[in-house]
Design an enzyme around this catalytic site. Structure first.
Site, PDB file in Angstrom:
ATOM      1  N   SER A 154      -6.551   5.250   8.033  1.00 17.22           N
ATOM      2  CA  SER A 154      -6.871   4.204   9.023  1.00 17.22           C
ATOM      3  C   SER A 154      -7.430   4.875  10.265  1.00 17.22           C
ATOM      4  CB  SER A 154      -5.589   3.455   9.397  1.00 17.22           C
ATOM      5  OG  SER A 154      -5.811   2.576  10.485  1.00 17.22           O
ATOM      6  N   TYR A 167       3.314   2.405  12.653  1.00 19.44           N
ATOM      7  CA  TYR A 167       2.192   2.322  11.702  1.00 19.44           C
ATOM      8  C   TYR A 167       1.290   3.548  11.882  1.00 19.44           C
ATOM      9  CZ  TYR A 167      -2.054   0.681   9.355  1.00 19.44           C
ATOM     10  OH  TYR A 167      -3.148   0.573   8.536  1.00 19.44           O
TER      11      TYR A 167
HETATM   12  P1  NDP Z   1      -3.810  -6.029   2.120  1.00 20.80           P
HETATM   13  O1  NDP Z   1      -2.533  -6.519   2.708  1.00 20.80           O
HETATM   14  O2  NDP Z   1      -4.861  -7.023   1.815  1.00 20.80           O
HETATM   15  O3  NDP Z   1      -3.521  -5.153   0.839  1.00 20.80           O
HETATM   16  C1  NDP Z   1      -2.411  -4.308   0.759  1.00 20.80           C
HETATM   17  C2  NDP Z   1      -2.211  -3.932  -0.684  1.00 20.80           C
HETATM   18  O4  NDP Z   1      -1.095  -3.030  -0.749  1.00 20.80           O
HETATM   19  C3  NDP Z   1      -1.896  -5.130  -1.563  1.00 20.80           C
HETATM   20  O5  NDP Z   1      -2.632  -5.043  -2.737  1.00 20.80           O
HETATM   21  C4  NDP Z   1      -0.417  -4.971  -1.846  1.00 20.80           C
HETATM   22  O6  NDP Z   1      -0.115  -5.430  -3.171  1.00 20.80           O
HETATM   23  C5  NDP Z   1      -0.259  -3.471  -1.798  1.00 20.80           C
HETATM   24  N1  NDP Z   1       1.120  -3.078  -1.612  1.00 20.80           N
HETATM   25  C6  NDP Z   1       1.940  -3.297  -0.577  1.00 20.80           C
HETATM   26  N2  NDP Z   1       3.161  -2.824  -0.840  1.00 20.80           N
HETATM   27  C7  NDP Z   1       3.102  -2.276  -2.089  1.00 20.80           C
HETATM   28  C8  NDP Z   1       4.037  -1.629  -2.920  1.00 20.80           C
HETATM   29  N3  NDP Z   1       5.301  -1.425  -2.541  1.00 20.80           N
HETATM   30  N4  NDP Z   1       3.616  -1.199  -4.122  1.00 20.80           N
HETATM   31  C9  NDP Z   1       2.353  -1.390  -4.530  1.00 20.80           C
HETATM   32  N5  NDP Z   1       1.421  -1.990  -3.785  1.00 20.80           N
HETATM   33  C10 NDP Z   1       1.806  -2.432  -2.570  1.00 20.80           C
HETATM   34  O7  NDP Z   1      -4.342  -4.961   3.194  1.00 20.80           O
HETATM   35  P2  NDP Z   1      -5.604  -3.966   3.181  1.00 20.80           P
HETATM   36  O8  NDP Z   1      -6.444  -4.152   2.016  1.00 20.80           O
HETATM   37  O9  NDP Z   1      -6.203  -4.074   4.513  1.00 20.80           O
HETATM   38  O10 NDP Z   1      -4.837  -2.567   3.133  1.00 20.80           O
HETATM   39  C11 NDP Z   1      -5.168  -1.542   2.235  1.00 20.80           C
HETATM   40  C12 NDP Z   1      -5.022  -0.198   2.949  1.00 20.80           C
HETATM   41  O11 NDP Z   1      -5.996  -0.115   3.981  1.00 20.80           O
HETATM   42  C13 NDP Z   1      -3.665  -0.008   3.627  1.00 20.80           C
HETATM   43  O12 NDP Z   1      -3.215   1.311   3.400  1.00 20.80           O
HETATM   44  C14 NDP Z   1      -3.984  -0.217   5.090  1.00 20.80           C
HETATM   45  O13 NDP Z   1      -3.090   0.462   5.931  1.00 20.80           O
HETATM   46  C15 NDP Z   1      -5.394   0.343   5.154  1.00 20.80           C
HETATM   47  N6  NDP Z   1      -6.171  -0.102   6.307  1.00 20.80           N
HETATM   48  C16 NDP Z   1      -6.575  -1.409   6.425  1.00 20.80           C
HETATM   49  C17 NDP Z   1      -7.282  -1.823   7.537  1.00 20.80           C
HETATM   50  C18 NDP Z   1      -7.701  -3.246   7.733  1.00 20.80           C
HETATM   51  O14 NDP Z   1      -8.174  -3.587   8.847  1.00 20.80           O
HETATM   52  N7  NDP Z   1      -7.630  -4.099   6.748  1.00 20.80           N
HETATM   53  C19 NDP Z   1      -7.656  -0.868   8.606  1.00 20.80           C
HETATM   54  C20 NDP Z   1      -7.203   0.467   8.348  1.00 20.80           C
HETATM   55  C21 NDP Z   1      -6.500   0.827   7.245  1.00 20.80           C
HETATM   56  P3  NDP Z   1       1.199  -6.230  -3.625  1.00 20.80           P
HETATM   57  O15 NDP Z   1       1.738  -6.916  -2.393  1.00 20.80           O
HETATM   58  O16 NDP Z   1       0.689  -7.167  -4.668  1.00 20.80           O
HETATM   59  O17 NDP Z   1       2.105  -5.170  -4.171  1.00 20.80           O
END
Ligand code: NDP
Length: 256
Positions: A154, A167
């Site tokens: 991030s 975070y």
């Molecule tokens: P979302 O919330 O849309 O996606 C998060 C994903 O992580 C989901 O698919 C969720 O799946 C999965 N997840 C959460 N907990 C678990 C777990 N215990 N086991 C397996 N999967 C898990 O957010 P983003 O797509 O934005 O996030 C993806 C990555 O990008 C993250 O690491 C985030 O920190 C990073 N990021 C995002 C930014 C943004 O602005 N969107 C900016 C910077 C970084 P499920 O709940 O089905 O398990």
């Protein structure tokens, strides 16, 4: 070399690519793009209904380029689960070429809110989940003498703002762990950190603190599509074996 690495795709050689957190946002976009580019994608998350719907939506585009998208239930906080995710894919596909550690949560809050369980959750998913991925994938990469580890960190891996202390700490850790992996790895193993800015996704939905949620509405007003991050991952994967793209930061042009 894995057993199924000879086909050519629009993006180069077809690879077996594991993506964590593929049920929404960035992981979903990465899985969809790579499958459409002809790769064999193993898409992991807890919400398997969402993964199955993604597999159905991408089936035609994937089939046109010879790619696949396979939904697998995965909780990255469970080390055994992540080990099974990797060993299952290896058994089915003859190897694992790429592991994209993307799963993450972001329940932002000020430290004085004392939302300790949410701090723990971020550490469990964003740090332990990443380490579980390395623990599962690295021995496979070393045995194959090939592999590519991609961490979705991030811009929070490079800056701290009020409400982001924990975070950002998890993302600084993700950055440090991935950089350490790069330095320690054999040259046959490539390592990439992708650091997104504000991207449309469900991420802010994990915020329960009202003040942090309000601040995020302004901060996240200008977001880019998750496919912008998927394109960065695709770029890193498509480089020749001697080229290791170590770090990519992708922000909205509006984001300072
Ligand atoms: P979302 O919330 O849309 O996606 C998060 C994903 O992580 C989901 O698919 C969720 O799946 C999965 N997840 C959460 N907990 C678990 C777990 N215990 N086991 C397996 N999967 C898990 O957010 P983003 O797509 O934005 O996030 C993806 C990555 O990008 C993250 O690491 C985030 O920190 C990073 N990021 C995002 C930014 C943004 O602005 N969107 C900016 C910077 C970084 P499920 O709940 O089905 O398990």
């Amino acid at each position: 070399m894995t057993t199924q690495q000879t086909e050519q795709t629009p993006a180069g050689r077809a690879k077996t690519v594991l993506v964590t957190g593929a049920s929404s946002g960035i992981g979903e976009a990465v899985a969809a793009r790579l499958a459409a580019e002809g790769h064999r994608v193993v898409a992991g998350a807890r919400r398997t209904d969402r993964l199955k719907a993604l597999a159905e939506r991408t089936a035609d585009a994937a089939a046109r380029s010879g790619g696949t998208l396979e939904p697998v239930r995965l909780d990255v906080t469970d080390r055994a689960d992540v080990a099974d995710f990797v060993s299952g894919a290896r058994a089915r596909h003859g190897g694992v070429d790429v592991f994209v550690a993307n799963a993450g949560v972001m329940p932002l809050s000020r430290l004085d809110s004392l939302l300790v369980e949410e701090w723990d959750r971020m550490i469990d998913v964003n740090v332990r989940g990443l380490l579980h991925g390395i623990a599962a994938a690295l021995p496979v990469f070393d045995a194959q003498r090939s592999g590519h580890f991609v961490t979705v960190a991030s811009v929070g891996a490079h800056e701290v703002v009020p409400t982001s202390a924990v975070y950002s700490a998890t993302k600084y850790a993700a950055w440090a762990i991935t950089e350490g992996l790069r330095q320690e790895s054999d040259p046959s193993v490539r390592v990439t950190t992708v650091s997104p800015g504000v991207v449309t996704s469900e991420l802010a939905g994990t915020i329960t603190d009202p003040g942090a949620a309000e601040a995020m509405r302004t901060y996240r007003a200008h977001a880019i599509a998750p496919d912008a991050i998927a394109a960065a991952v695709s770029y890193a994967l498509s480089q020749p074996p001697e080229v290791d793209v170590n770090e990519i930061v992708v922000r909205p042009a509006h984001q300072r």
